[in-house]
Write an enzyme that holds these catalytic residues in place. Sequence first.
Site, PDB file in Angstrom:
ATOM      1  N   LYS A   1       0.833  -1.212   0.000  1.00 19.04           N
ATOM      2  CA  LYS A   1       0.000   0.000   0.000  1.00 19.04           C
ATOM      3  C   LYS A   1       0.868   1.261   0.000  1.00 19.04           C
ATOM      4  O   LYS A   1       0.620   2.211  -0.748  1.00 19.04           O
ATOM      5  CB  LYS A   1      -0.931  -0.022   1.225  1.00 19.04           C
ATOM      6  CG  LYS A   1      -1.659   1.252   1.495  1.00 19.04           C
ATOM      7  CD  LYS A   1      -2.740   1.550   0.469  1.00 19.04           C
ATOM      8  CE  LYS A   1      -3.258   2.967   0.623  1.00 19.04           C
ATOM      9  NZ  LYS A   1      -4.271   3.312  -0.345  1.00 19.04           N
TER      10      LYS A   1
ATOM     11  N   CYS B   1      -3.498  10.758   1.508  1.00 19.25           N
ATOM     12  CA  CYS B   1      -2.801   9.494   1.201  1.00 19.25           C
ATOM     13  C   CYS B   1      -1.429   9.743   0.586  1.00 19.25           C
ATOM     14  O   CYS B   1      -0.416   9.469   1.217  1.00 19.25           O
ATOM     15  CB  CYS B   1      -3.643   8.661   0.238  1.00 19.25           C
ATOM     16  SG  CYS B   1      -5.071   7.927   1.018  1.00 19.25           S
TER      17      CYS B   1
HETATM   18  N1  LIG Z   1     -10.373   7.815   2.618  1.00 22.49           N
HETATM   19  C1  LIG Z   1      -9.722   7.190   1.655  1.00 22.49           C
HETATM   20  O1  LIG Z   1      -9.932   7.439   0.483  1.00 22.49           O
HETATM   21  C2  LIG Z   1      -8.704   6.117   1.983  1.00 22.49           C
HETATM   22  C3  LIG Z   1      -8.241   5.302   0.949  1.00 22.49           C
HETATM   23  C4  LIG Z   1      -7.360   4.289   1.264  1.00 22.49           C
HETATM   24  C5  LIG Z   1      -6.936   4.110   2.572  1.00 22.49           C
HETATM   25  N2  LIG Z   1      -7.376   4.944   3.568  1.00 22.49           N
HETATM   26  C6  LIG Z   1      -6.923   4.696   4.932  1.00 22.49           C
HETATM   27  O2  LIG Z   1      -7.998   4.187   5.706  1.00 22.49           O
HETATM   28  C7  LIG Z   1      -7.861   4.599   7.071  1.00 22.49           C
HETATM   29  C8  LIG Z   1      -9.129   5.299   7.511  1.00 22.49           C
HETATM   30  O3  LIG Z   1      -9.279   6.447   6.712  1.00 22.49           O
HETATM   31  P1  LIG Z   1     -10.651   7.248   6.594  1.00 22.49           P
HETATM   32  O4  LIG Z   1     -10.502   8.149   5.420  1.00 22.49           O
HETATM   33  O5  LIG Z   1     -11.798   6.304   6.672  1.00 22.49           O
HETATM   34  O6  LIG Z   1     -10.591   8.099   7.949  1.00 22.49           O
HETATM   35  P2  LIG Z   1     -11.772   8.977   8.582  1.00 22.49           P
HETATM   36  O7  LIG Z   1     -11.120  10.028   9.375  1.00 22.49           O
HETATM   37  O8  LIG Z   1     -12.747   9.353   7.510  1.00 22.49           O
HETATM   38  O9  LIG Z   1     -12.533   7.960   9.546  1.00 22.49           O
HETATM   39  C9  LIG Z   1     -11.957   7.356  10.636  1.00 22.49           C
HETATM   40  C10 LIG Z   1     -13.000   7.251  11.746  1.00 22.49           C
HETATM   41  O10 LIG Z   1     -12.439   6.505  12.815  1.00 22.49           O
HETATM   42  C11 LIG Z   1     -12.971   7.031  14.028  1.00 22.49           C
HETATM   43  N3  LIG Z   1     -12.108   6.580  15.119  1.00 22.49           N
HETATM   44  C12 LIG Z   1     -10.864   6.977  15.445  1.00 22.49           C
HETATM   45  N4  LIG Z   1     -10.398   6.250  16.487  1.00 22.49           N
HETATM   46  C13 LIG Z   1     -11.370   5.359  16.809  1.00 22.49           C
HETATM   47  C14 LIG Z   1     -11.486   4.326  17.781  1.00 22.49           C
HETATM   48  N5  LIG Z   1     -10.489   4.064  18.627  1.00 22.49           N
HETATM   49  N6  LIG Z   1     -12.632   3.636  17.832  1.00 22.49           N
HETATM   50  C15 LIG Z   1     -13.650   3.897  16.996  1.00 22.49           C
HETATM   51  N7  LIG Z   1     -13.582   4.852  16.040  1.00 22.49           N
HETATM   52  C16 LIG Z   1     -12.459   5.572  15.954  1.00 22.49           C
HETATM   53  C17 LIG Z   1     -12.997   8.515  13.805  1.00 22.49           C
HETATM   54  O11 LIG Z   1     -13.918   9.148  14.672  1.00 22.49           O
HETATM   55  C18 LIG Z   1     -13.439   8.588  12.327  1.00 22.49           C
HETATM   56  O12 LIG Z   1     -14.835   8.718  12.191  1.00 22.49           O
HETATM   57  C19 LIG Z   1      -6.617   5.464   7.114  1.00 22.49           C
HETATM   58  O13 LIG Z   1      -5.509   4.698   7.460  1.00 22.49           O
HETATM   59  C20 LIG Z   1      -6.468   5.943   5.671  1.00 22.49           C
HETATM   60  O14 LIG Z   1      -5.139   6.296   5.351  1.00 22.49           O
HETATM   61  C21 LIG Z   1      -8.274   5.924   3.294  1.00 22.49           C
END
Ligand SMILES: NC(=O)c1ccc[n+]([C@@H]2O[C@H](COP(=O)([O-])OP(=O)(O)OC[C@H]3O[C@@H](n4cnc5c(N)ncnc54)[C@H](O)[C@@H]3O)[C@@H](O)[C@H]2O)c1
Length: 399
Positions: free
Chosen positions: A204, A258
Site C-alpha cells: 500500500k 494518502c
Molecule cells: N479515505 C480514503 O480514500 C482512503 C483510501 C485508502 C486508505 N485509507 C486509509 O484508511 C484509514 C481510515 O481512513 P478514513 O478516510 O476512513 O478516515 P476517517 O477520518 O474518515 O474515519 C476514521 C473514523 O475513525 C474514528 N475513530 C478513530 N479512532 C477510533 C477508535 N479508537 N474507535 C472507533 N472509532 C475511531 C474517527 O472518529 C473517524 O470517524 C486510514 O488509514 C487511511 O489512510 C483511506
Amino acid sequence: MNKITKICVIGLGYIGLPTAALLANRGYDIHGVDLDQRAVDIINRGEIHIVEPELDTFVKSAVNSGRLKADTKPAEADVFIIAVPTPFHDGFIPNIDYVCAATLSIVPYIRSGNIVILESTSPVGTTDKVAELLSEQGIDICGIYIAHCPERVLPGKIMKELVENDRIVGGTTDAATKITADFYRDFVQGDVLETDARTAEMAKLTENSYRDTNIAFANELSILCDKFAINVWELIRLANRHPRVNILQPGAGVGGHCIAVDPWFIVHKGGKDAKLIRTAREVNNHKTEWTIEKIKNSALAFENETGKKAKVACMGLAFKPDIDDLRESPALSITKRLVNEGLDVLAVEPNIKSYDGLNLVNYKDAVTEADIVVFLVAHKEFKGLNIVNKLDFCGVVDR
Ligand SMILES: NC(=O)c1ccc[n+]([C@@H]2O[C@H](COP(=O)([O-])OP(=O)(O)OC[C@H]3O[C@@H](n4cnc5c(N)ncnc54)[C@H](O)[C@@H]3O)[C@@H](O)[C@H]2O)c1
C-alpha cells in the site's frame, strides 16, 4: 471455522462506513463503532455524515433492514475490521495511536476463532504490533487470525471500487492470510492476492509512493521549464508520444491524506536508504513553496509597474479537481500563506460554500476583479477561461 455472520467495524469514516454498509447489504450483521457520537446518531437514523456517491442508499437500506447498527462501543463478532486514521505526528513520524486504541477497545470482545483485520494504511510492522498488543492483554493469539488488508479505493467511486478492485491480504500467519482472503472473496469481484502482513503493508505504501515519485518528476520538470522558458504542458505532451514514456501532469504540489502522507511511513523506517522516496516528497513540497514565490514576485512586478497593489485571484482550494476535499491541499496552503503575507487575495473554490478565515468569491467575479489570476486547481469551471494576466500552475488553461 464457523460461518461468518457478525462483523464489527471500528471507525465509520470514509473507509469504515462504506465497508460496513456494503457488508450489511450482503447479508452480514454489522456492529459499526465510532467514537464520534454525532456520526453514530446520524448513521442510526439511516443517514450519512460524509459525502460519497451512492453511500446514502447503501446506509439507508442497511439500517432499515436492521443489519447495520452503530455504537460508540464494540461488541462480540466473528470478524473485527479496523479502519481508523493513520496520520503523522510533527516531523513526519507515523502516528499509529488510533490503531492501538482501536485494538485495545476490542480486547473484551475477542473470542477464539475470530478474525482481526487492519484496513488502515499502516507503517510496516503495524499488524504485528496489533498481535503483540492483543497478546499483552492476555489474548491467546494462536487462536485468532490477524491480517492486514489495505484499502485502495478512490473517493468518489468507493462503493464501486470496494467490490471491483483487486485486494491484497497479508496475515501474521499463513492460516490468517488464507482465512481472511476467503472472507474478502465472498464480496470482492477483483482478485484477492495473498501475501504476508509486512508485504501487504509495504504494498500500500509503495503504491502511493510510486504516484508521489512520478508526480515529483513532473513537478521538477515544470520548475526547470519555467527556468528554460519552455511550456511544460507542450513538452510533456511531446515526450509522451514516445511509446514507453508516460509523464504525469505537474501541479501546485501534492495533497490529500494518502499520497502526501504515506511515503513518509517508508522514509521514517527506511532512513537514509529511502533517498528517492524522501526526495520526491521534498520536491513536491518544494513545488508549493516555489509556487508561492512565483505569485509573490508577480504581484510585486505588477505593483512596481502600476503603482497599485495587485488583486490576486486564487482559483481553487481543493487538493484535486472537482472535489470539495481540502485535506493537505497545496492550493489551500498557498492561498492562506498569501493572505497571511498581506497580499490582496480573492479566494475561489466552486465546490465549497465557506471556509473560516477566507472570504470566498464567485469565480466569474474573481476573474473580472483580479489583476492577476492564479490557477491552482484544474476545476471544470475554469476550463476555457480566457485570461490575459494569469499564472497557470495546474494546466487548466495552458495545457
Ligand atoms: N479515505 C480514503 O480514500 C482512503 C483510501 C485508502 C486508505 N485509507 C486509509 O484508511 C484509514 C481510515 O481512513 P478514513 O478516510 O476512513 O478516515 P476517517 O477520518 O474518515 O474515519 C476514521 C473514523 O475513525 C474514528 N475513530 C478513530 N479512532 C477510533 C477508535 N479508537 N474507535 C472507533 N472509532 C475511531 C474517527 O472518529 C473517524 O470517524 C486510514 O488509514 C487511511 O489512510 C483511506
